[in-house]
Enzyme design. Structure first.
Site, PDB file in Angstrom:
ATOM      1  N   SER A 146      27.384  70.885 100.190  1.00 49.09           N
ATOM      2  CA  SER A 146      29.095  71.209 100.350  1.00 49.09           C
ATOM      3  C   SER A 146      29.498  72.119 100.496  1.00 49.09           C
ATOM      4  O   SER A 146      28.851  73.012 100.218  1.00 49.09           O
ATOM      5  CB  SER A 146      29.619  69.920  98.966  1.00 49.09           C
ATOM      6  OG  SER A 146      30.616  69.818  99.661  1.00 49.09           O
ATOM      7  N   TYR A 159      32.135  70.209  90.322  1.00 48.67           N
ATOM      8  CA  TYR A 159      31.259  69.511  91.450  1.00 48.67           C
ATOM      9  C   TYR A 159      30.634  70.696  91.966  1.00 48.67           C
ATOM     10  O   TYR A 159      29.912  70.850  93.076  1.00 48.67           O
ATOM     11  CB  TYR A 159      32.518  68.891  92.569  1.00 48.67           C
ATOM     12  CG  TYR A 159      31.818  67.915  93.711  1.00 48.67           C
ATOM     13  CD1 TYR A 159      31.489  67.060  94.237  1.00 48.67           C
ATOM     14  CD2 TYR A 159      32.344  68.610  95.031  1.00 48.67           C
ATOM     15  CE1 TYR A 159      30.751  67.167  94.907  1.00 48.67           C
ATOM     16  CE2 TYR A 159      31.638  68.618  96.018  1.00 48.67           C
ATOM     17  CZ  TYR A 159      31.155  67.727  96.023  1.00 48.67           C
ATOM     18  OH  TYR A 159      30.995  66.963  97.358  1.00 48.67           O
TER      19      TYR A 159
END
Length: 263
Positions: A146, A159
């Protein structure tokens, strides 16, 4: 889309692939693209609906229930794929979950769950794939990171940490497996039109006392191409990286973010 020299039909006709986290979202989009390109795809997910998702693809697609946070389950997934198809050519380690809370308010359990799925799950997946590919001296591994792994927003510490770890794993594995003829790359999506991203925006909207629509529109306005990414955008890159056209590309992290370019 009209086929071109760079997008030939059946480009993966001889490919056996596993895509984790494939019941919906990016994973399903990747599996759908690979299946359309001729691959025999095993869609894996902790959600049993992955079986019906595989049925919608037809052909030789199949679904398997697997929790990537369970190393034994991942090992069985790869072993059963090899037993059925004779080999494994492509592993797409996509499975992941979100997590949005200030770090000071994040519990041990919540932090560990994100790491267990997003980082350990990728490790278990690529390790099992590597063990199946090394004897054949051939194969491709694609991890899904990501852009928020290298520029992490507030309330996304767990995350971001997990996705940064995915990038490090990818680079190390590419160096280790290159001599065995195995390529390893990471695709890093940006702001995607998936439920995982919408959930993150809902949490942000709640924290800021704003409407979901206003936060969604603000996020979209920050993307130079003026839209959220679609699963097909990521799937096209994965299909390319798995193909002979990318035979000299390994150890790379490629953003799919519409030019968002985090700070």
């Amino acid at each position: 889309m009209t086929a071109t020299a760079w997008d030939p039909p059946g480009r993966h006709a001889d490919t056996v692939a596993i895509v984790t986290g494939a019941a919906r979202g990016l994973g399903f989009g990747i599996a759908r693209r690979l299946s359309a390109d001729g691959a025999r795809v095993v869609l894996a997910d902790v959600d049993p609906s992955v079986r019906s998702a595989a049925e919608t693809l037809g052909g030789e697609a199949s679904g398997a229930v697997c929790d990537v946070a369970d190393s034994a389950a991942v090992d069985r997934l790869v072993a059963e794929t090899v037993a059925h198809h004779g080999r494994l050519d492509l592993m797409v380690a996509n499975a992941g979950i979100g997590g949005g809370a200030p770090l000071a308010e994040t519990s041990d359990e919540a932090f560990r769950r994100v790491i267990a799925v997003n980082l350990e799950g990728v490790f278990f997946s690529v390790r099992a794939a590597a063990r199946a590919m090394i004897p054949r001296r051939s194969g491709v591994i694609v991890t899904v990171g990501s852009i928020f792994g290298h520029d992490t927003p507030v309330r996304s510490g767990a995350y971001g940490a997990s996705k940064a770890g995915v990038v490090a794993l990818t680079h190390a594995l590419a160096r280790e497996l290159g001599p065995s003829g195995i390529r390893v790359n990471c695709v890093s999506p940006g702001q995607m039109a998936t439920e995982l991203h919408w959930a993150a925006l809902r949490r942000r909207a709640e924290a800021e006392g704003l409407s979901f629509e206003s936060v969604r529109d603000r996020a979209r306005a920050a993307v130079p191409l003026g839209r959220h990414g679609e699963p097909e955008d990521v799937a096209a890159l994965v299909s390319f990286l798995a193909s002979p056209d990318a035979s000299y590309i390994t150890g790379q992290t490629i953003n799919v973010d519409g030019g968002f370019q985090p700070r």
